[in-house]
Design an enzyme around this catalytic site. Structure first.
Site, short mmCIF file in Angstrom:
data_model
loop_
_atom_site.label_atom_id
_atom_site.label_comp_id
_atom_site.label_asym_id
_atom_site.label_seq_id
_atom_site.Cartn_x
_atom_site.Cartn_y
_atom_site.Cartn_z
N GLU A 146 0.83 -1.21 0.00
CA GLU A 146 0.00 0.00 0.00
C GLU A 146 0.87 1.26 0.00
OE1 GLU A 146 -3.00 -0.18 3.06
OE2 GLU A 146 -4.26 -1.40 1.76
N GLU A 187 -6.66 -7.49 -0.79
CA GLU A 187 -6.97 -7.53 0.65
C GLU A 187 -8.41 -7.13 0.86
OE1 GLU A 187 -4.71 -5.12 3.29
OE2 GLU A 187 -2.81 -5.58 2.33
#
Ligand code: GLA
Length: 638
Positions: free
Chosen positions: A143, A300
């Site tokens: 991320e 995710e």
């Protein structure tokens, strides 16, 4: 095959637990596991001393269990020794204060020292595992920009100046682009320029937008640097997990997408929003847009609650399966979870996982098993493409430029407007492609352009060309107002779209919170109004005083509508572009030959379709019955 995956933070567990986990992963049908995402401090506990014993062992265990690797480069968070030796890698906030280690991602994206150390680790990992038979995918960092997207340290300042020199060539061009004649901001040389650190007053809005661009590019550059090292040792696909969500806006992913071998997104239901289910569909469609329509991965999501919202709601029974299948309906070929086993320690100990704290005799675990079995039944869906009839133009640059300081109304937020527009399309049952400004729109039945505030001539022309060729566009307020330098397009709003829309907006007239205006059809509008003058358009809906609120304009062979206030957009769209009759609570998406029918309500619904239903295995004649809260997937047969 649709994949079921998860993050496995094996570092947090003992070898006995690893053995149990392999058996449980097989039971759950997990076939792709992300490891080594936060592995740096384990692999290199002291500078230059690498120890791969545990990682080798986990790789062997997973390989032995027939599970593929989604291998992290391990660089997401630096080990304590790095920041102790080199505190200059720490990021600095806009107010000039340092952000310290102790959490994660405490590194400056422009730090050459961080980059050098990170690439050294990537080199080790890539060399060791680059051609491992279990390796399926590289997972660069994690991320990127989740916490450290905007760094204002001196190193970032120098990098920003370098980026500006590249973009503008000479300082006069920069002065022109930033409008530095205002407030005595003229620069004589690039070395006078700073990042937009906190100031006593509003800052230069063009500088803010350029700093966003620079910061997005800095992290993309980091991704590229890691990918380049990997490519020297491995031919496997490389990606990183993007954050197409409601609360992260710092990366212009349109400019990232081409660098990723497969588009992967992280998405969590956001209970701070009015309609989390609609946002989930929006994020999935935007992710598919980044993938250019090709299948993508949900890298995710959470099996239950997260731990980072103010109120971390548990999932309702059936919600996990429904949400996962909506991602699949909208183009995902893999559903992966953060994380495999709920942590016993650390800041995420109350984040859900596939294996909860309570163990596997739990409803949450059984829901994952059900999802796994369902994904297997949906195997034929893999690789197929979603069919969308309308497009929505989405722009990170307009997000940055809209949600800036000193704007006409602090309640005007770009993403709210996009969500409202998307929500209206979803309510009408129209499957939507989300596209970058400037995209070719010719294949769509209609195009929605919400709040496209910052737009280049070329991007505006793409909408005009589409309409001229017979398309239907609906453009909402605050669009077309500034050019990419954040310079107002003079002569009246909506600037770049004035001619296409056949209107001149003389003035914005935002409303106070709670204030409503009544429209000529009796509907209510909030937030925003404008003082519009018609040139070639006609009024479709008027404000109470008779002035135009919603207009339509013939342009070439098509029609362009302007919506100058915040109202029931579904009603306007129904008139402007037409829409099939839909039922509330029903979401229908076609992917290849497969029709996904989602029932968000509590009562059974029947949806007309013929074919074979994959989840129940039943033939469908006339209509498929979808129980409340369930999803059905019908392979259409002619
Ligand atoms: C992000 C991160 C994960 C984890 C989850 C929690 O997606 O990538 O490491 O922190 O959030 O929701």
């Amino acid at each position: 095959m649709l994949r079921l995956g998860c993050d496995y933070n094996y570092e947090q567990w003992s070898p006995e637990v690893w053995a149990e986990d392999m058996a449980l992963m097989r039971r759950a049908g997990v076939d792709l596991v992300a490891i080594n995402v936060f592995g740096w401090a384990e692999l290199e506990a002291r500078p230059g001393e690498y120890d791969f014993t545990a990682l080798d062992h986990i790789v062997d265990l997973l390989h032995g269990a027939g599970i593929k690797l989604n291998l992290g480069t391990g660089t997401a968070s630096a080990p304590p020794w790095l920041t102790r030796r080199h505190p200059e890698v720490l990021p600095v906030a806009a107010d000039g204060t340092t952000r310290f280690p102790g959490g994660r991602q405490a590194w400056c994206p422009s730090s050459p020292v961080f980059r050098e150390h990170a690439l050294r680790l990537v080199e080790q990992v890539a060399r060791r595992y680059g051609d491992h038979p279990a390796l399926d995918l590289w997972h660069v960092s994690n991320e990127l920009g989740c916490h450290n997207a905007l760094c204002y340290c001196d190193g970032s300042a120098a990098a920003f100046r370098g980026w500006l020199e590249q973009r503008y060539g000479d300082v006069e061009a920069l002065n022109k682009a930033w409008g530095t004649a205002f407030w005595s901001q003229r620069y004589a040389a690039f070395d006078e320029v700073q990042p937009p650190r906190l100031a006593l007053s509003a800052r230069n809005p063009a500088q803010l937008v350029d700093f966003q661009r620079f910061s997005s590019d800095a992290l993309l550059d980091h991704y590229r640097a890691e990918a380049e090292v990997i490519r020297r040792h491995s031919t496997r696909k490389i990606t990183t997990n993007l954050m197409v969500t409601a609360h992260i806006r710092n990366q212009n992913y349109w400019s990232w997408a081409a660098d990723l071998d497969v588009i992967a997104n992280d998405h969590y239901r956001d209970h701070r929003l009015a309609d989390p289910a609609a946002e989930l569909s929006f994020a999935a469609d935007l992710t598919r847009g980044l993938a250019g329509g090709r299948p993508w991965m949900l890298m995710e999501t959470a099996a239950g609650a997260v731990n980072w919202q103010p109120y971390n709601l548990a999932r309702e029974p059936g919600e996990l399966l429904r949400d996962a299948l909506i991602h699949v309906a909208r183009g995902a070929d893999a559903i992966c979870f953060f994380q495999w086993r709920a942590s016993a320690q650390g800041a995420e100990k109350f984040h859900s996982a596939i294996v909860p704290h309570a163990g596997v005799d739990t409803a949450a675990w059984r829901e994952v098993l059900e999802l796994s079995a369902t994904l297997r039944k949906l195997a034929p869906v893999e690789g197929t493409r979603v069919e969308a009839e309308v497009a929505l133009v989405f722009s990170w640059e307009s997000w940055w430029a809209t949600d800036t300081e000193a704007r006409p109304s602090q309640d005007l937020r770009y993403l709210d407007q996009v969500h409202a527009a998307y929500g209206a399309l979803r309510e009408l049952g129209l499957t939507t492609d989300i596209v970058a400004p400037g995209s070719d729109l010719s294949r769509y039945r209609a195009v929605l352009v919400p709040c496209l505030h910052m737009v280049s001539d070329r991007e505006a022309a793409a909408v005009a060309d589409y309409v001229e060729g017979g398309g239907r566009a609906v453009i909402t307020f605050y669009s077309g107002v500034v050019d990419p330098d954040d310079r107002v397009r003079l002569g009246g709003y909506p600037g770049a779209f004035r001619e296409l829309l056949g209107v001149v907006s003389e003035e914005f007239a935002p409303l106070r919170p709670g204030q409503e205006v009544v429209l000529s059809d009796g509907g209510r509008a909030t937030l925003w109004t404008e003082r519009l003058r018609l040139t070639t358009a006609r009024t479709e809906l008027a404000y109470e005083d008779g002035r135009p609120a919603v207009t339509s304009n013939r342009f070439g062979a098509g029609q362009a509508w302007y919506v100058s206030t915040a109202l029931d957009l579904a009603g306007v769209l129904r008139r402007a572009v037409g829409a099939p009759a839909t039922r509330p609570d029903t979401e229908v998406v076609r992917r290849g030959d497969f029709v996904f029918v989602v029932n968000h309500g509590t009562k059974d619904i029947d949806h007309p379709v013929e074919g074979h239903e994959l989840i129940t295995g039943q033939a469908v004649t006339g209509a498929v019955t979808v129980p409340g809260g369930a999803v059905r997937v019908v392979r259409e047969e002619a």
